[in-house]
Each structure stands twice: as C-alpha cells, then as structure tokens.
Design an enzyme around this catalytic site. Sequence first.
Site, PDB file in Angstrom:
ATOM      1  CG  PHE A 239      -1.593  -1.193   1.450  1.00  0.00           C
ATOM      2  CD1 PHE A 239      -2.928  -1.227   0.329  1.00  0.00           C
ATOM      3  CD2 PHE A 239      -0.982  -2.498   2.542  1.00  0.00           C
ATOM      4  CE1 PHE A 239      -3.680  -2.758   0.383  1.00  0.00           C
ATOM      5  CE2 PHE A 239      -2.034  -3.530   3.235  1.00  0.00           C
ATOM      6  CZ  PHE A 239      -2.779  -3.840   1.933  1.00  0.00           C
ATOM      7  CB  ILE A 465       2.834  -4.610  -4.135  1.00  0.00           C
ATOM      8  CG1 ILE A 465       1.750  -4.129  -4.348  1.00  0.00           C
ATOM      9  CG2 ILE A 465       3.954  -3.958  -3.948  1.00  0.00           C
ATOM     10  CD1 ILE A 465       1.956  -2.437  -4.377  1.00  0.00           C
ATOM     11  CB  ILE A 603     -12.145  -3.958 -16.375  1.00  0.00           C
ATOM     12  CG1 ILE A 603     -12.985  -2.890 -16.011  1.00  0.00           C
ATOM     13  CG2 ILE A 603     -12.073  -5.224 -15.653  1.00  0.00           C
ATOM     14  CD1 ILE A 603     -11.859  -2.315 -15.121  1.00  0.00           C
ATOM     15  CB  THR A 608      -6.888  -9.459 -10.452  1.00  0.00           C
ATOM     16  OG1 THR A 608      -7.145  -8.432 -11.761  1.00  0.00           O
ATOM     17  CG2 THR A 608      -6.242 -10.337 -10.051  1.00  0.00           C
ATOM     18  CD  GLN A 612      -5.647  -3.086  -6.713  1.00  0.00           C
ATOM     19  OE1 GLN A 612      -5.344  -3.398  -5.952  1.00  0.00           O
ATOM     20  NE2 GLN A 612      -4.968  -1.777  -7.663  1.00  0.00           N
ATOM     21  CE  LYS A 675      -9.707   6.289 -16.945  1.00  0.00           C
ATOM     22  NZ  LYS A 675     -10.223   8.113 -17.380  1.00  0.00           N
ATOM     23  CD  GLU A 679      -2.938   5.350  -5.822  1.00  0.00           C
ATOM     24  OE1 GLU A 679      -2.849   5.430  -4.973  1.00  0.00           O
ATOM     25  OE2 GLU A 679      -1.261   4.288  -6.273  1.00  0.00           O
TER      26      GLU A 679
END
Lengths: 713, 326
Positions: A239, A465, A603, A608, A612, A675, A679
């Site tokens: 993170f 990660i 997408i 996954t 997210q 994109k 975040e």
Amino acid sequence: MEKAININRPSSADGMSRIDGRLKVTGAAKYSAEYAVEGLTYGVLVGSAIAKGSIAAFDIKTAERAPGVLFVVTYLNAPKVPGFQPDQKGVRAQLKVFNDDKIFYNGQPIALVIADTYERALYGASLVKATYNKEEHQTNLTENFGKGYPPRGDGLYKRGTEDAWKSAPIKLEQEYMVPTNTHNPMELHAIIARWDADDKITVWDKTQGVKATQHDISQLFNIPLENVQVNSRFVGGAFGSALRTWPHEIVAILGAKAVKKPVKLVLSRADMFTSVGYRPHTWQKIGIGATADGKLTGITHQAYGQTSPYENFTEGAVNVSQSLYACPNVNTKYNLVALNVGTPTWMRGPGEATGAFALESALDELSYVLSIDPVELRLRNYAETDPENGKPFSSKYLKEAYQLGADHIGWNDRKQQPGTVKKDGWFVGYGIGCGMFGAYRSGATVKATMKADGTLHLQSAVSDIGPGTGTAMVLIAAEQMGMPADKISFENGASDLPQAPTQGGSATTASVGSAVHQACVELKDKIQKLTGNSGTDNPDYAQILKQHDLPLLEVTAKSTGGEGRDKYSMNSWSVHFVKVLVNGSTGVVKIDKVASVADCGTIISPKTARSQIVGGAIGGIGMALMEEAVIDHRYGRYINNNYADYHVPVNADIPQIDALFVNKPDPILNPMGAKGMAEIALVGMAAAVANAVYNATGKRVRELPITPDKVIA
Amino acid sequence: MKQFQYVQPATQQAVLEVINKPGTKIIAGGTNLVDLMKRGVTAPDKLVDINHLPLKHITSTPKGLYIGALALNSVVSENKLVAEKQPLLAMALKSGASPQLRNMASVGGNMMQRTRCGYFYDTAMPCNKRVPGSGCGAYEGVNRMHAIFGASSQCIAVHPSDMCVALAALDAVVIIAGKKGEHRVPFTEFHRLPGDHPETDNNLPFGELIVGVEIPNNNLQKNSYYLKVRDRQSYAFALVSVAAALDIENGIIQNARLAMGGVAHKPWRLFDAEKLLIGKKASEESFQQAAQLAMQGAKAYGHNSFKLKLAPASITEALKHAAGLV
Ligand SMILES: Cc1cc2nc3c(=O)[nH]c(=O)nc-3n(C[C@H](O)[C@H](O)[C@H](O)COP(=O)(O)OP(=O)(O)OC[C@H]3O[C@@H](n4cnc5c(N)ncnc54)[C@H](O)[C@@H]3O)c2cc1C
C-alpha cells in the site's frame, strides 16, 4: 467489450483467476523472509525510548554476552555508509541511521542485535541499554501550526479570486482531521542481506521497486549497480510502505557487513509503526461557497500535514479541490509541520484520500444547507474539462459512474432529511464520496520469449504487491498473441530483469502493460516476417518455430511514457455509494452495503480488478471507522502499535461490496485503453461513510475515525 | 525472549509441586502469556504446560454446570449444555477475540489474562502493574479504553475478558486446587480492584491452580443478552460490555443479573441495579432507572469520558435485548 461490468461474487464466467493464486493459498509463494540462505543469522532492532535528543551512552556488554549473540551494531561500531549526504533539508536527507548519536523520534533504530537464532536475537535486543540526553520534543500536530512552512515555494495555489467563497450567498467553513494511518500490510517488512564480495551484494527484500532499491543500495554503499541484486518475487501487500528504501534495509546490510554473514531482519509489528512510513496526520480547513441553485463559486482549502525533522514529505492533500469540480475560484495552501516522528510516505491514494475526505464531506454539508441531493449537486458542478488548466480529459465517464452506483445502491430510497429512517432499531443512511487520481504511465521494458513448445515467457523487473499485475500482463499478451493465457508465464520482481518502474501511483498496467503490448506487437511482426502472411486468429506458434527450425524467438521491447500529456488531462475517477446502519444509543456504525464504481478505462482482468476495488473500499472503511495510530505526546511514543489495538477492518465489518466498472477505453493513455485503479478505489470512500453516518443520524463527524464515542458525543 | 525451561509434569499433583516456586508460570493456550513474553512484560524461567491434565470436561451436576479450567473457549461456546443452561456465557464467549484465538484459549487462561493497557505492554513506559512504583502511564495519558469504576491513582486499567463478565453475572464459583486440596471462591471475589497493589490482578493464591468453574442453575435462559460495544465488529476488546439476564413472569421482573466489562479492573457486577429491577415491569423505563443507578460513583479520566454516557446507554440496550424489546 465496452459494457459496464458489475461483479458481486466472481465466478469462472468473469474470466481468469489470479495466476499466482494457487501458489499463494498453498504457501508455495516465497516471500522475502522465507529464503533459506546458507549461513543465515538473525537481526532484531532496538528502538530509541525518547523522541528527541542524543544517545549519551550504550551498555551492550550483557547483550553481547547473551547466548547466541554474534554482534551488536550501533553508531559507535557500524561500518560507514559512504552514500549518506551531508545535512540539508530536502528530499534526499534520509535518516542517516547508525551514523551518529542523534535521536529524532521515539522508536528510531539505535542498535541491531545479531544472533544465531531469531529468539536469541530478540532476547539480546532486550538487554541493550541506552542512556540519553533528552531534549524537549514535539509530536502534536495541532499544537504546532505556528511552526508550519510551505514545502516548496509559498505552498499556495490560486485560480480566480482568493477566498471567493466568503462572498457567496450560501457558504460554510469547516475543519477536518485525518489521523496518522499506518499501511500495516499483513506481511512484515523483511530483508535478507548477503555480501557476495566486498563490492557485491544480494538482497531478498520487500520492495515495490527492485530497480529503485538496487539504485539506492548502489549509491549508498558505493558499489556498481550491476553488483547489486535485489529480489522481491512476492510482496504480501504494501500500500505504499515499500515505495522507498528504509533505514532497516540499510541496517541489515550494515549488519551483514559487520558479521560477514547473511543477516535476516524481519520487522516486528511494533517496528512497522516507526520504520516504514504512514499516512501523515493532517489537519484541513475548507471554506466553500455556492449560489442558491448549487453552483460552486469558491473553494478555499488549507492543510497542515506532519513530517519528520530531517525530511520533507509532501503529498497532494489539497489537490482534489483544484480539479474535482468546475469552480471558478479556488485557492489552496499546503504547509508542513516538522515533528519528532519518522518520515511519512505515500499510502494508498496518497494526498487525494486525505483531501477528498475534507472536500467530499464539505460538499455533502453544503448539499444539506442547499437542500439539494448530493448526487445532483455534483452533477451541477461537473467538470467537462480540467478546471485547473482548461485541457480536455483523455477520458471521463464519471456521470455514467454516478448513475451506475446510484441505481445499484438504491439511492432513491435515501431521505434528504437526516435521522428519519430506522430499521430494526438502527438508523439507516446513505452517503456518496468521489475520488480522482492522475492516470500515469512511464517507460518500461519487457522481454518476451516464444519457446519451441509454443509457450510465451514474459519478463519484467516490476513488483507485484498484490493487485494481480502478472495476471493482467498475461491477459494482455493472450489477447495480442491470440493464444490461451495458460500458455503464457510472467516472471518479475528481480533487478536483473528488464527495466520497470516502481509499482506505485496506479501506473503499472499502463506502463508495463504497454511494454507487454509492444513486445507482442514486435513478436508478431517477427513471426509475420517468417511466415510471410498476416497470421490467423489462433496461430500455432510451436509449429511455426519448428518449421523455421528456431529454438526460440525473442524480443525486448521498450515502451515510453506515452504521449498527449501536453494536450490532455489524464485521470481515473471513482464514486463510492455507501449505506450504513447506526445504533443511536451505542454509536456503533455498521456498513450495510457498498457500491464502488470506477472509471478506469478498459478492464483487462475483471477478477483482480474487482479485488482491487473491494480492497480499496475496505481500506476506506478502515480509514473511516477505525484506523488511528495514537501517540502519547508526553513521550512522543505510539501507544497502540500492534494489530490488536490498531484496528483494521475484519470480515465482520465488511458487508457486500459491489465493484462496478464503466469499462470504456481511454483512447489516449495507452494502447489497451486502461487507466489506473488502485488509488481511486480508496479515495473518497471515507467521506462516503461519514456522509452516510450524517444522513443516518444528523451527526457530522469531521475527525476520523468515526468511533462509537464520536457518534454519541 | 528470555530462554526458559519447559516442563510438562504428568499429574495435577506434580504440577502443584513445581508452580509454587518464583519464576514459574503455567501455560495453557499461551495466547496471552506468549505475547507478554515476546514483549518482555513477563520473563518466566520455567513454563509449566498443563494442557494434558484432565480438566477439559463440561458436565451438568445437580448444583449446576461444571466447566473444567482447560475447556477451550470455542468448545464451551459451542457446547450443548452451555447453550441450554447458560446461553449468556456462550454469547459472551463468542464475542471475544477471534475463532483462532478461542480455539486455543482456555477458561482458566481467560480468567487469568492480563490487562490490554498499552502502558502495561510497553516496557519503555511507566506502569505500576508491570513495575510497581514506576507510575501509571494511563492516568494522565491515553486512557480511552480505561476504567470508570473502582480505579485508583495507581492504576486505571480494565480487565479485558468477556467470558468473565458473564461468569460474574451468573454467580459462578471458581474452584481452585492447592497442595492442601481444593477450595471455592465466588467469581465476583476472584478478581480484585487495583488499590495500592495493581500488580496483583486477582486472589488466586500463589502456587495454586484453577481447576474449574461452577455455575449454579437458574431461570435466566429465556431472557439473557451479552452486548459488546467495540470499535470494530469482531476481534476487538470492549469499550463497554454488558451481561444482562432476566427472569420475567407476566411482564414483571422476578430476578435480574447485570455485570459490565471494559469499565473496571474486574468484571463489574451491578448488584444495586439488579435489586432495583426486581418487581418492576420489564420496560425501557425500568431499565433506564437501573442504568442510572448503576452509574453511581463512576469517574472518568479524560479520553474515556464518553463511557459515562455509553455505559448507561449500553445497560439499557442490553436489558431491552434480554427482555425481547428490540
Ligand atoms: C489479539 C487478541 C484479542 C483478544 N480479544 C479478546 C476479547 O475480545 N475478549 C476476551 O475476553 N479475550 C480476548 N483475548 C484474550 C484471550 O481470551 C486470552 O488470551 C485467553 O483467554 C487466554 O487463555 P490461554 O489459555 O491462552 O491462557 P495463557 O496465555 O496460556 O495463560 C494466561 C495466564 O493464565 C495463567 N493460567 C492459565 N491457566 C491457568 C490455570 N488453570 N490456573 C492458573 N493459572 C492459569 C497463565 O499462567 C498465564 O498467566 C484476546 C487475545 C488476543 C491475543
């Protein structure tokens, strides 16, 4: 496939699962601390017990004599780090660990005890005694605004008239507080450091960027770049906490030099609060004004964020106010306050998550003053072009996102009057919060090897990660090559692999994905040259290689940072809809339902991607309801530095979270149309929860986290 | 962690032979003790493993329900007899810790678990409970989780257990074995208030062993509830918890049991509030009166002032649940 995607419970119909999922759930995935390097020794850190001053003396004799202890490293005996820069306040002025007697914050590493087992090192560490020359410390942000300073220039931004909100017909001004949040990924930060020669080193290290870590170690220890091997094959969450090289990594390398053996250093959970950064405690004030029909006329957004005494850490806490809404007059001010704390670092949605809590709360407050539905208020101030610079957006489908989310959560059931809906004795409320984050892309190189058996191997240094980078890369290649995904493998997380940027800023798919795309284009080119035709839908690559008697076919492709940034403003967008239940007597808040909608282009890997968005929403729930690293300011020391007392959400806190995607390609950023999404999955979520709590109860909580005491206060 | 000796004496008698020496500690599930050892809060020379002793049984006797000291928290919480006779206990247990922890934690260990006060856990901080005379870090420090009843200037820590709140409410009895045989202590007298000796959590005589608890039969099954108010929905200690059990006939309260957790150095039984409820109508109004009475003598220390409001609200809420009014 330009159709909105909504995944509630993922199934095989939603596409491929994570390529390394099986390795992870069976324990076969090896993390940095798990390598059985020969001759391994174990290090445990000792932290300072004061927040400011210097070390007067060490007593390490008992520790040195303890069973199994090999060496106790302190600033008095540590090998020098040639790359430490002389004192200067700036980005490069990292903590010069074990360099001198200075103490800047409580918990700062002052010694490393190395022993033949972890338990013996732990015991040895408890025997290290230090005495100090104590000086008066400051750890309280709100008591030290007077010491605030702009990180660069004057820290001011202005568009139109300053403080225009003050002369608006409808206006309000409020303060908002985001406390220190720690990343606290499940995997503790860990490094194994091994000197292979005087100028050659290998580390197995938790990092979001093996290339950056390689560069830092090379610079710090003055050894050639190619003599530094950094491995970080799997990372158990980060993170942002592994975005830079931290003191403990330097310390482990120093320790390995001192004992001439490989040293493993795994941080303790308590160390995680003082060693690898955090989202900084930030105070904000927003003044916002509008016309009676809800057109924003002015926003003034100020923020004070904490940083360490030796380093400036800056983030875009006030940036959302500059560009989320079409508002003619905006001025912002951002100041830092240096306190006796370690340096903060980027944490998921850095800056924007903090700023969006304030802006999206303020907008919600305004909607009640105006008696305008909060979604409608946002639509009335929808920015069709970037209000900051007038540039068109490369893509923006936030309006579609509002619609998708509002329909999904049942926004029509929301009552504008707070505290009016009850179900089974609990107040029911709905809230909305939006997020944005720049959509970035940087250069990356990927090597693609088509093997004789027709399988494709992709290689890139990039870390994964947890977002599922490898999975997305395989899917990009599968589509380009017209071959099944299970014939494609992805190798990553080592510094001797082709160049890739550090995994951060939601830019990996755009950057490394573009390189994978490019590599596939070049590989297909090569194949076409061999076969002389333009290929079929499902080419038999094994056959082609065989026909041409080739053992393999490889390309190394480089993709640039992309074009168009001068002409376009590029961003990802999100909107979170939250339904909460609040107990009026005990103040307990339960999240009942979440619909998070992302406009993050095409997408690539639905499963996954969903993961997210769900993860980001959970992070946002934590930020909203429970996360706070608490300091006792008398000692400048964290008081809840463990997983039992620093609360992150558990299953019981997590309701049904639906991830929805607009799924329309961005035509500019990269050839896949994707994109970033990491975040925006979190940015805006905390405000959505706070706004829902207000809608449920009429109680506005402006200081996170929204714990029961604040709701009943 | 200091190096230590690990022994596993074969019988209860053999255990009693070794545990009456200083520096010796019993280990059951280890979920609390090992954490404290890792943090350097306690550093025994010798660990005495008792997990193999035959103290796991849960049986119904004419007097009540008997639960062995080594019965696991998870097993007790799922046990049929417990569900039938003392559902309040099952509910309290299920609200504690996490399934993984409950699968290791024993009844005896739960009673003996130490406070979660942050100053107690951090050896760089003052704490009279850990180092008598070093001061109370929480008194003027971060004390959001701390006591509002029965604290002293020496210590404002709380006992963190949920199970113990239910046992205190249910008039349980602790059965203790020493070299001279067994003796019984009422649950409400087992834990103590800090006074001038916060280093002592309870009245278990040095060198003795908890072998079980006994809960006398009652008529409280139909109307009982354990309310735990916490910062997250699971795996968090109580800000305030309430064990409430009522015997209601024709809307009138015949018998009442009330205890609170998260508010004192021991499970906080509310005898006066119970008395007030008897003979009253099972209504929100009666419950509020009881809650008000229960708060007499409460004192906050800063960050925990909210408990002065949360505690009575929680008592009322728990009683409403117990009475089936919500
Ligand atoms: C993260 C976390 C969260 C938790 N949350 C909660 C919660 O929400 N609610 C809650 O109630 N609890 C909670 N707990 C505490 C948990 O319930 C206790 O750790 C557990 O009950 C202790 O039992 P144990 O068998 O593991 O004890 P151990 O750790 O083995 O022992 C604890 C102490 O008891 C002594 N002891 C053990 N058995 C006996 C005996 N028969 N006679 C005399 N002395 C004995 C030991 O010497 C030691 O001093 C939590 C614990 C953790 C780690």
